[in-house]
Design a protein around this motif. Structure first.
Motif, short mmCIF file in Angstrom:
data_model
loop_
_atom_site.label_atom_id
_atom_site.label_comp_id
_atom_site.label_asym_id
_atom_site.label_seq_id
_atom_site.Cartn_x
_atom_site.Cartn_y
_atom_site.Cartn_z
N LEU A 209 2.47 -2.97 7.83
CA LEU A 209 1.72 -4.21 7.59
C LEU A 209 0.25 -3.99 7.95
O LEU A 209 -0.04 -3.27 8.91
N TYR A 210 -0.65 -4.65 7.21
CA TYR A 210 -2.09 -4.48 7.44
C TYR A 210 -2.78 -5.85 7.47
O TYR A 210 -2.24 -6.85 6.97
N ASP A 211 -3.99 -5.84 7.99
CA ASP A 211 -4.83 -7.04 7.99
C ASP A 211 -4.12 -8.24 8.62
O ASP A 211 -4.25 -9.38 8.14
N GLY A 212 -3.32 -8.01 9.64
CA GLY A 212 -2.67 -9.11 10.34
C GLY A 212 -1.50 -9.75 9.58
O GLY A 212 -1.02 -10.82 9.97
N ALA A 213 -1.04 -9.12 8.52
CA ALA A 213 0.10 -9.68 7.78
C ALA A 213 1.32 -9.73 8.70
O ALA A 213 1.49 -8.89 9.58
N GLU A 214 2.16 -10.73 8.45
CA GLU A 214 3.32 -10.95 9.31
C GLU A 214 4.59 -10.83 8.47
O GLU A 214 4.63 -11.35 7.35
N HIS A 215 5.59 -10.18 9.02
CA HIS A 215 6.86 -10.08 8.30
C HIS A 215 7.86 -11.06 8.90
O HIS A 215 8.17 -10.99 10.08
N LEU A 216 8.34 -11.97 8.07
CA LEU A 216 9.43 -12.85 8.52
C LEU A 216 10.64 -12.56 7.65
O LEU A 216 10.57 -12.66 6.42
N SER A 217 11.75 -12.19 8.29
CA SER A 217 12.97 -11.98 7.52
C SER A 217 13.48 -13.34 7.06
O SER A 217 13.53 -14.29 7.86
N GLU A 291 1.19 5.42 15.19
CA GLU A 291 0.29 6.51 14.75
C GLU A 291 0.31 6.64 13.24
O GLU A 291 -0.73 6.78 12.60
N MET A 292 1.49 6.59 12.65
CA MET A 292 1.57 6.72 11.18
C MET A 292 0.92 5.52 10.52
O MET A 292 0.23 5.64 9.52
N LEU A 293 1.15 4.35 11.12
CA LEU A 293 0.56 3.14 10.55
C LEU A 293 -0.97 3.21 10.56
O LEU A 293 -1.64 2.80 9.61
N GLN A 294 -1.50 3.78 11.64
CA GLN A 294 -2.95 3.94 11.73
C GLN A 294 -3.46 4.84 10.60
O GLN A 294 -4.48 4.55 9.98
N ARG A 299 -5.98 5.42 5.09
CA ARG A 299 -5.78 5.89 3.71
C ARG A 299 -5.84 4.72 2.72
O ARG A 299 -6.35 4.86 1.61
N ARG A 300 -5.29 3.59 3.14
CA ARG A 300 -5.30 2.42 2.27
C ARG A 300 -6.74 2.04 1.92
O ARG A 300 -7.08 1.77 0.77
N GLN A 301 -7.61 2.05 2.93
CA GLN A 301 -9.00 1.68 2.68
C GLN A 301 -9.67 2.68 1.74
O GLN A 301 -10.38 2.30 0.81
N VAL A 302 -9.41 3.97 1.97
CA VAL A 302 -10.04 5.01 1.15
C VAL A 302 -9.58 4.88 -0.31
O VAL A 302 -10.38 4.92 -1.24
N ILE A 303 -8.29 4.69 -0.51
CA ILE A 303 -7.80 4.63 -1.90
C ILE A 303 -8.27 3.34 -2.57
O ILE A 303 -8.63 3.34 -3.75
N LEU A 304 -8.31 2.25 -1.79
CA LEU A 304 -8.78 0.99 -2.39
C LEU A 304 -10.25 1.08 -2.80
O LEU A 304 -10.62 0.64 -3.89
N ASP A 305 -11.07 1.68 -1.94
CA ASP A 305 -12.49 1.85 -2.28
C ASP A 305 -12.61 2.68 -3.56
O ASP A 305 -13.41 2.35 -4.44
N GLY A 320 0.80 -4.58 2.73
CA GLY A 320 2.02 -3.97 3.25
C GLY A 320 2.40 -2.72 2.48
O GLY A 320 1.77 -2.39 1.46
N ALA A 321 3.41 -2.02 2.97
CA ALA A 321 3.96 -0.79 2.37
C ALA A 321 2.87 0.30 2.25
O ALA A 321 1.90 0.27 3.01
N PHE A 322 3.02 1.25 1.31
CA PHE A 322 1.93 2.23 1.14
C PHE A 322 1.67 2.51 -0.33
O PHE A 322 1.55 3.65 -0.75
N TYR A 323 1.58 1.41 -1.09
CA TYR A 323 1.31 1.51 -2.52
C TYR A 323 0.12 0.64 -2.91
O TYR A 323 -0.08 -0.43 -2.32
N VAL A 324 -0.64 1.11 -3.92
CA VAL A 324 -1.55 0.20 -4.61
C VAL A 324 -1.05 0.11 -6.05
O VAL A 324 -0.59 1.10 -6.62
N PHE A 325 -1.13 -1.09 -6.59
CA PHE A 325 -0.60 -1.33 -7.93
C PHE A 325 -1.78 -1.75 -8.79
O PHE A 325 -2.31 -2.85 -8.65
N VAL A 326 -2.20 -0.83 -9.66
CA VAL A 326 -3.49 -0.97 -10.32
C VAL A 326 -3.31 -1.38 -11.79
O VAL A 326 -2.56 -0.73 -12.52
#
Ligand code: GLU
Length: 388
Positions: A209-217, A291-294, A299-305, A320-326
């Motif tokens: 999760l990024y940017d403070g996103a919250e996961h609720l099951s 550590e992996m999330l960091q 990487r998310r920022q670099v690929i988005l830029d 969330g996750a590790f995909y961008v959908f372009v």
């Protein structure tokens, strides 16, 4: 040769097909950058590997219960209580050969011929095919970029018919990276309860999760929602354990028991010593996850830029996750045409959106190192310059 209709109506997994092709090209010495399969490039953390190795040395090499090692079922139930506020005991848990297998088990034990299963699109490639293999009918609910690829409660309500049995919900989402907010989850839960549906909640990306996103099951929304929920998850994405094939489902006891019966005639237990690694993943320090999330965050920022710098590309910011959908519609190509030239001529692997029910998009996985992201995005930029 006439094969069974059941398999003839199903297409091969495109995520796996592209990954296989990219890896074969690499073996031939071609410098391929792969944004294709959703597979962390990290090695499995040392304490998890050590636990599996010790189990192997201690002779944990024999058949175990089809449901999974009792201790692992216990540990998973505790994790679901602690992290997700889901009140499960060991008897509700079935250890499976990866998250994919847990989903398939659930479908096989619940779907009757002709039952409808609602799947919001863009969806993970295997959901509709699993539904078909189980004899059901996938009912696809399309969502668009301006609704951040999230299904509204109204859309869900409209898709329900007397034949609807199940809803498949996946948040954080593969392929879009979108995360439903707790309020959105609560609103969907209400529809599920009102119409007495089952919901399969695929929560395999819950920790990413990024940017403070919250996961609720969705199962944690209320006791009623809990009674309608089946959880599917696994260790692959959070602990870089893709090849280990350890996942699980959590369900009301009759469903868990049915899935165990199914496994007792199909796969039997998951690799015994791998299950000891999985125990260590949940019982050990969670620093490795942070550590992996960091790394994924950077990487998310670099690929988005890089994506946003390409004229004609449109991409919502995933949290969330590790995909961008372009969205690539400005290139004038179908997603298959785009990805096939991208791989053959520019040696970059990406997954065509058509595999996820969105032919105007491509999916890029950023579970790869920063250098590869820079180089791969430069190649994509060069390619797109020839198109728009
Ligand atoms: N779930 C991952 C992906 O979508 C792994 C491959 C697969 O099983 O589809 O890339």
């Amino acid at each position: 040769m006439k094969l069974a209709t059941r398999i003839e109506q199903v297409t091969p997994s495109m995520t796996l097909a592209i990954d296989t092709k990219a890896k074969a090209m690499k073996r031939e010495g071609i410098d391929v950058i792969s944004f294709s399969v959703g597979e962390p490039d990290f090695n499995t953390p040392a304490h998890i590997r050590a636990a599996a190795a010790a189990a192997l040395e201690q002779g944990k090499t024999r058949y175990g219960p089809a449901a999974g090692e009792p201790k692992l079922r216990e540990v998973i139930a505790q994790k679901l209580q602690k992290d997700n506020n889901l009140c499960y005991a060991a008897e509700n848990i079935v250890v499976t050969n990866g998250g994919k297998h847990s989903l398939f088990n659930i479908m096989l034990v619940l779907i009757e011929p002709g039952d409808e299963v609602i799947i919001p699109a863009p969806y993970w490639v295997s959901y509709p095919e699993m539904v078909k293999l189980a004899g059901g009918v996938p009912v696809i609910v399309s969502t668009s970029l301006d609704q951040q690829f999230k299904m509204t409660p109204e859309q869900l309500r409209q898709a329900i018919t007397p034949k609807t049995k199940l809803l498949v919900l996946n948040s954080p989402s593969n392929p879009t990276g979108m995360v439903y907010t707790p309020d959105e989850i609560r609103a969907l839960a209400q529809v599920v309860i009102d119409h007495d549906l089952w919901v399969i909640s695929d929560e395999i990306y819950e920790k990413l999760l990024y940017d403070g996103a919250e996961h609720l099951s969705i199962g944690a929304v209320s006791p009623e929602a809990f009674e309608h929920t089946i959880i599917s998850s696994g260790f692959a994405k959070t602990y870089a354990m893709t090849g280990w094939r350890v996942g699980f489902l959590a369900a009301p006891v009759p469903i868990a028991k049915a899935a165990i019966t199914l496994q007792s005639h199909s796969t039997s237990n998951v690799c015994t010593f791998a299950q000891y690694g999985a125990m260590a993943a949940y019982e050990g320090s969670q620093d490795c996850v942070q550590e992996m999330l960091q790394a994924f965050t950077e990487r998310r920022q670099v690929i988005l830029d890089a994506v946003n710098a390409i004229p004609g590309f449109v991409c919502p910011k995933p949290n969330g996750a590790f995909y961008v959908f372009v969205n690539i519609s400005k290139t004038g190509l179908s997603s298959l045409e785009f990805c096939s030239t991208l791989l053959d001529a520019y040696h970059v692997a990406a997954v065509p959106g058509v595999a996820f029910g969105a032919d105007d998009c491509i999916r890029l996985s950023y579970a790869t190192d920063l250098n590869s992201i820079h180089t791969g995005m430069e190649r994509i930029q060069k390619y797109v310059q020839t198109l728009v």
